[in-house]
Design an enzyme around this catalytic site. Structure first.
Site, PDB file in Angstrom:
ATOM      1  CG  ASP B 284      -1.678   1.126   1.469  1.00 56.88           C
ATOM      2  OD1 ASP B 284      -2.196   1.604   0.460  1.00 56.88           O
ATOM      3  OD2 ASP B 284      -1.816   1.585   2.608  1.00 56.88           O
ATOM      4  CB  THR B 574      -1.595   3.805  -4.022  1.00 62.49           C
ATOM      5  OG1 THR B 574      -2.114   4.961  -3.400  1.00 62.49           O
ATOM      6  CG2 THR B 574      -1.213   4.115  -5.438  1.00 62.49           C
TER       7      THR B 574
END
Lengths: 348, 1004
Positions: B284, B574
């Protein structure tokens, strides 16, 4: 097995002191960070070749020494189970051995090949006799042997736990089948004295077989397996039984019968008077009488000497091969050029 | 509450519909809808640590209508309708009918089981979900259980061993059958068999059940004797080893985050070794690569750029901003760098247009959020700190920034807010609040001024905002703002656009009506509210834009660099927009200028397909040119021009779960970097699944937020960052740590060690169990196939418990093939795990062959040495026991790489323990082997046999090991030598591989 003593070195742990966090250099902290001081043996050509050489230097002399010891043992082996049956009965061995009316006396003449120094051990050897058979090994009661009838659970001894509603002491197949051939020795006209004491382990006599346990109701069944025991001698003194109860590990085994405590000269002829009572015919077993001197290694056995000579030579050869390989094709130690990533990038 | 009185009750007895009163600091027993609280405005503060781990206080509201009622005094009847129990702890919909009025209930009105009531004296509520229906309990399912790859492979080998076991037993029973058959006529009277039993007078067979059954019994007996072959104890030792490894991982000071005082956490105990085999890392961005500590950096107000970076800090001066309340000074808890010029402007302007805009801009920052200001005492009684608690770190950053410029939010209730504007307290009524949602990507608040004018403030992501801003108005400013936005986001800053609109009375009434209707609707309320919001958020006047810096975590670029060197593919997934993602990619060295970028942004399936195919063609070219066979070792990427794939969420919608997946995977596996932006949480999991399904390579997902949970659970190894965005990711993860850079020591040091140790341990355990079984088996061949064991039952039982168990466990925990320093210096060493060097089929078979040889030596040397001698079964059994145990321990000793005192103690200790145990067993007079060891050990042959066995058994292994290490050295072997001899000489060739130096101990 100190394989790497040459290069072992204690390398202290390298820890970066982290500023601002004191009290982190204790042994416990090092343990938690897995930084205990340790030595890191690495196989280097020198150590490996030296190790193999050393092995060779140990095992070749060792092999020679043991072979020598084994050769110094004089051993007379005489198989008598067939020879002792009268010619006319050889076709029906079972009849011979089961018929009580046939005399079991037998004489054997043994020639001494080399002079034998006292003590000369007398063994009987049985071949193809599975004393390590599972049914057989289990069929005994060690508590009874030590404590006598006080301990009544003899269930492990079946089928020989009792006879005629009375328990048997010593119970079980092993005791029931105790060996009962007897031997008498004479050389020339004089009888050779055979010491039948101390043939069993001292530990067994003193602690394993009860001093106040007497044979009881033994060999009273319909089928007699082997020798009878004197009901007035405690088990701890029945040394033949004790020897027999140390069940052999392998299907070919010897058991100590006694010792002759005088020297025998070469070319002497020993006359053995034996009672061929024990039934090894029913299952194709062989019975042998063995007279043997002893060395520090035990009896005559060339295996170990030959094996260690073999190992030693092999080690020597390997060390030579490694030496040649190393001279011809050395690899610098710890050279990063050999790592896979450097190889790959250089090849492209 | 029973009969108008509150009574104490056990949690388990609380039923739905009952009225529950909770005092301060008590834990809520069930999910309740608040009726009233001790606070006159109906606010209750709760701490939800038990639910999501966030320690900040959350506010929950009682409805104004019920707040006034006191259940002890007046009876009132209400009806609550709500959804069925579900596990969404952030959502609740229902309504309540009281006195004929219908009130809407949302997630702000419900307090969940497990929360604690804080700062509120009491709260009264109606139980709506109890027991197992509470949201906390429904969320208790836990993560799906994962199994390590090593263990999965190991199970195949265990099946092999089982087959081998069955084979051994079959051989035994077949041989036994042949023996019985050939001795059929002798069995009756054979002294060591005695089939007939005469004791009962009549002749019958004793313990003989016929030919067939005897074979069966032999088979079963041999299964019992040989069952050690299946290393049941291995599973237990593996667990113990993993616990030990976890302990060291937790204790490692390299993975200790001093900033948050958090250690590494090992939440799953069964996949330690997978850490050593990772091939793909899915990361992430927000909170993982970046700190998620937002800092207000720049503002563009009314087309003018004010940037705080160049401003105040070099003066060593931070904005001291405070407000006087009741003679006490209030200060914001966090200090923010400010731009002096802007500060001046904001202070002394309210007159000109520019000042007005600045005023509105900061008012929007202070008001348009869901922040709760909490007043915290300090040591100085006259100074209090204001702590802004909120769910979004962006909002916190903005609120602190506003406070720094003199717009300090002091109080917030459901009805109004109080803002201290340069010392003047002003109260605004909050007429409506449209919360942020991911579709609109903006939030808005409607403020009623004291002079009855109504204004709408909106803030949101630039794309969504620019579409609702009235373009005809102030086109120039809009353009300037857009330019600023572009430059901000290229710096890697997160941007938000602020807009406002004066609502006329009619507009307000229209909105108010729609809002009331929507917020009491039971079904589809969220959608209705969204519609209302988007209706009113229109034709806005732009105020400006903010830029917040999302700082990269410490050591992220270096970590990514070394992960890549180790042949690990790093994919970044993301939710941010593409420009931000790319800029973060550059700043984290994920992307470099030498890379060819392939960008896939498409809005439909066809263009997706086209893009993918073009990209595939493009990706094949450099590879074909460089004439390197396309191996999947991860190095091929480094040779051609590296390709970076950037793909966005909308394209992924068309690709995932369709036939295009295959092409995407092929493309992605050729790329060294994959950046996915604008992806939804479930898409993250989809991408992980895409890789996981198609390769046997191990995947690791690392993330910190609730949106990463699905990805973390999907990947083979899930790592949670215990950061700012709550603890959901940590709860779902297998390992949790404080910083992204800890991934490097975790994988390269602990992962590598764990894998090497466990791989070796499994092989070794197979060996150690197989060798004793083989020795037992050889003996069976010499006992007329009757499964007699020469090795005493006690010894064979203790063999895997005492004699040989501890060394393998301790070595599995403590042995280190390489030092930390070397492992960090050469990340390529990690490839050993990816290539499965420590445990594979070849190693298994080689070890089994070695086992076979060793067992032959152990068994046959004594057999021949004692053949035809007086040796008894217990003595030779003791010799076999001792030689097997010493051999097995020496075998282990030969493979140990680092000898520290613990290992010394345990190896030599277990040999000594074995000798002692054998002696004790042989000192019991009622065992048939009484005193055997003492009698045999007194003979020379015993010791010669022992020596011969050990040397002869280990010779081939030693020789092969040496040849292998010397002529076919593995990377690990070379590094080990380098490590050892580095002190003795300077290695010239070493310099060129120090291309990727990594600081040894990350400074902290």
């Amino acid at each position: 097995m100190d394989l790497d003593s040459g290069t072992s070195s204690t390398v202290g742990a390298r820890v970066q002191a982290i500023p601002g966090r004191p009290a982190q250099h204790g042994a416990l902290y090092q343990f938690k960070q897995q930084n205990l001081p340790a030595c890191k043996p690495v196989l280097t050509p020198a150590t490996v070749i030296a190790t193999f050489l050393l092995m060779g230097f140990i095992f070749i002399p060792l092999g020679l020494i043991t072979l020598r010891a084994s050769n110094s043992v004089v051993e007379i082996v005489d198989r008598y189970d067939i020879e002792c049956i009268p010619e006319e009965l050889r076709s029906n061995k079972l009849l011979y051995i089961t018929d009580d009316s046939i005399s079991k006396n037998c004489s054997r003449f043994l020639k001494v090949p080399k002079s034998m120094r006292a003590p000369i051990y007398i063994y009987y050897q049985l071949d193809n006799y599975y004393q390590n058979h599972r049914r057989y090994v289990k069929s005994r009661n060690d508590k009874q042997l030590l404590h006598g009838l006080g301990d009544n659970s003899t269930s492990s001894c079946i089928p020989l736990e009792s006879s005629g509603d009375l328990p048997i002491v010593p119970c079980g197949l092993i005791a029931w089948s105790v060996f009962n051939d007897t031997f008498k020795f004479s050389s020339g006209s004089s009888e050779l004295k055979v010491n039948r004491k101390n043939i069993a382990w001292k530990s067994d006599r003193n602690h394993k077989f009860g001093k106040d346990v007497y044979p009881f109701n033994f060999q009273n069944g319909p089928l007699i397996g082997g020798g009878k025991l004197d009901p007035n001698t405690p088990l701890s003194d029945q040394e033949d039984l004790i020897v027999w109860m140390r069940t052999a590990a392998l299907p070919s085994f010897r058991k100590l019968y006694g010792r002759i405590e005088e020297d025998l000269d070469a070319d002497d002829v020993i006359v053995v008077q034996l009672m061929n009572n024990y039934n090894a015919y029913s299952f194709g077993g062989k019975k042998k009488l063995v007279l043997s001197t002893s060395s520090w290694l035990g009896g005559k056995n060339d295996f170990f000497g030959v094996a260690s000579l073999f190992i030693g030579t092999f080690c020597m050869l390997i060390s030579i091969v490694f030496l040649l390989l190393h001279v011809k094709n050395p690899r610098p130690y710890g050279d990063a050029m050999y790592t896979s990533w450097n190889k790959k990038s250089s090849s492209s | 509450m029973v009969d108008g009185q509150f009574q104490g009750k056990k949690w388990k007895d609380v039923k739905v519909g009952e009225i529950v009163k909770i005092a301060a600091n008590e834990t809520i027993p069930c999910d309740i809808v608040l009726l009233s609280t001790s606070d006159p405005t109906g606010v209750a503060y709760v701490q939800t640590t038990n639910l999501d781990g966030e320690s900040n206080l959350k506010t929950r509201y009682a409805k104004q209508e019920t707040q006034a009622k006191v259940p002890e005094k007046e009876r009132f009847i209400g009806l609550i309708k709500c959804e069925k129990p579900n596990r969404n702890i952030y959502g609740f919909q229902g309504n309540m009918e009281v006195d004929g009025k219908r009130l809407s209930l949302g997630s702000s009105n419900i307090v969940l089981r497990g929360c604690e009531l804080k700062n509120t004296n009491w709260a009264v509520g109606v139980a709506v979900y109890c027991g197992h229906e509470t949201k906390a309990m429904l969320n208790n399912s836990g993560a799906p259980s994962k199994r390590s790859q090593l263990e999965t492979h190991m199970n195949l080998e265990i099946i092999m061993l089982s087959v081998f076991l069955v084979a051994l037993c079959s051989v035994t029973s077949v041989c036994a059958a042949i023996w019985l058959k050939s001795h059929k006529n002798e069995l009756d009277l054979m002294p060591y068999y005695r089939k007939l039993d005469f004791s009962e007078g009549e002749m019958e067979s004793y313990q003989y059940y016929g030919w067939g059954l005897e074979i069966l019994f032999t088979f079963l007996k041999s299964v019992i004797v040989f069952q050690v072959m299946i290393p049941i104890s291995l599973y237990i030792s593996m667990e113990l080893v993993r616990v030990g490894q976890a302990y060291f991982m937790i204790r490692d000071s390299r993975m200790y985050d001093a900033a948050t005082n958090s250690r590494f956490q090992c939440r799953a105990l069964n996949i330690n070794e997978d850490l050593g085999q990772i091939k793909y890392v899915f990361s992430d961005k927000t909170g993982t690569l970046t700190e998620n500590k937002m800092e207000f950096q720049c503002a563009s107000i009314w087309g003018v750029d004010y940037s705080s970076t160049e401003a105040s800090l070099e003066h060593g001066h931070q904005a001291e901003c405070s407000a006087q309340v009741d003679g006490k000074v209030l200060k914001p808890k966090m200090k923010v760098k400010v731009n002096q010029k802007l500060l001046q402007l904001s202070k002394n302007s309210f007159r000109n247009v520019e000042g007005k805009q600045i005023y509105d801009f900061f008012l929007a920052l202070a008001a348009c959020n869901t922040i709760v200001p909490l007043v915290v005492d300090t040591s100085d009684p006259t100074v209090k700190l204001i702590d802004y608690q909120g769910e979004s770190p962006d909002e916190q950053a903005l609120a602190y920034a506003a406070a720094a410029y003199g717009f300090m939010l002091i109080e917030r209730t459901s009805g109004h807010i109080v803002i201290d504007i340069h010392g003047k307290r002003q109260r605004f009524n909050v007429l409506g609040l449209h919360e942020f949602d991911s579709d609109r990507k903006r939030m808005s608040v409607i403020l009623g001024y004291t002079d009855n004018s109504v204004k709408l403030f909106v803030k949101g992501a630039d794309t969504s905002m620019l579409s609702v801003i009235d373009k005809s108005l102030n086109a120039e400013i809009l353009r300037a703002t857009e330019t600023h936005l572009h430059s901000y986001s290229s710096l890697g800053l997160r941007t938000l656009v602020i807009g406002m609109w004066d609502l006329s009375v009619s507009e307000f009434d229209q909105w108010h009506f729609a809002f009331e209707a929507a917020s009491t609707a039971l079904l589809g309320r969220a959608a209705l509210l969204r519609k209302v919001a988007s209706n009113v958020e229109n034709n806005l006047c732009i105020l400006g834009a903010t830029a917040i810096e999302d700082k990269l975590q410490k050591g992220v670029p270096e970590s990514i660099e070394s992960l890549r060197t180790a042949g690990i593919k790093v994919w970044v997934l993301t939710g941010d927009k593409q420009e931000t993602a790319i800029s973060i990619g550059y700043s984290s060295k994920l992307l470099t200028n030498s890379m060819t970028q392939i960008i896939i942004n498409s809005n439909n399936r066809e263009s997706c397909r086209r893009h993918l195919q073009n990209a595939l063609v493009k990706s094949r070219q450099p590879l074909a040119a460089s004439a390197v066979p396309n191996n999947f070792e991860g190095f091929s990427d480094a040779i051609g021009t590296p390709i970076a794939l950037i793909i966005d969420g909308t394209s992924l919608v068309y690709i995932l779960d369709s036939e295009l997946e295959e092409e995407l995977f092929e493309l992605a596996s050729r790329c060294s970097v994959v950046l996915c932006c604008r992806v939804a949480p479930l898409q993250k999991a989809g991408i992980v699944a895409l890789v996981k399904k198609r390769t046997a390579d191990m995947t690791l997902a690392i993330g910190d937020g609730a949106n990463d949970v699905s990805m973390i659970q999907m990947a083979d190894v899930g790592v949670g960052i215990s950061g700012q965005e709550g603890r959901q990711a940590v709860m779902a993860s297998d390992f949790a740590m404080g910083q992204f850079r800890f991934l490097v020591p975790l994988l390269f040091i602990h992962g590598h060690w764990n894998y090497q140790r466990l791989g070796y341990m499994i092989i070794y355990n197979f060996y150690r169990n197989a060798i004793i079984v083989l020795v037992l088996f050889w003996y069976v061949l010499f006992t007329a196939y009757t499964v007699t064991t020469a090795i005493n039952e006690w010894s064979s039982m203790l063999y895997s418990i005492i004699y040989t168990a501890f060394p393998t466990i301790v070595v599995g925990i403590l042995d280190k093939d390489l030092s930390k320093r070397i492992l960090l210096k050469y990340p390529q060493l990690y490839g050993a795990g990816q290539r499965r060097e420590a445990y594979n089929k070849k190693l298994f078979w080689v070890t089994m062959a070695d086992t076979f040889w060793q067992s032959i030596v152990v068994f046959f040397v004594p057999l021949f040495a004692y053949w035809g001698s007086t040796v008894d079964i217990s003595s030779i059994g003791d010799l076999w026991t001792l030689s097997v145990v010493i051999l097995v321990n020496l075998h282990l000793a030969m493979d140990i790489i680092r000898w520290n005192w613990v290992i010394h103690a345990v190896i030599w200790g277990s040999i000594v323990a074995t000798v002692i145990c054998v002696m004790i067993i042989d000192a019991i007079p009622t065992f048939s082997g009484y005193w055997a060891i003492f009698n045999t050990a007194a003979t020379g042959l015993f010791w010669l046999c022992l020596l011969g066995i050990l040397i002869a058994a280990l010779l081939p292994r030693f020789a092969v090991k040496y040849i292998y290490q010397y002529y076919y050295p593995s990377d690990i072997q070379i590094s080990r030598e380098a490590e050892k001899f580095a002190n003795q000489r300077v290695i010239g060739g070493n310099r060129q591989i120090e291309m990727y130096p990594i600081p040894d101990g990350p400074p902290r």
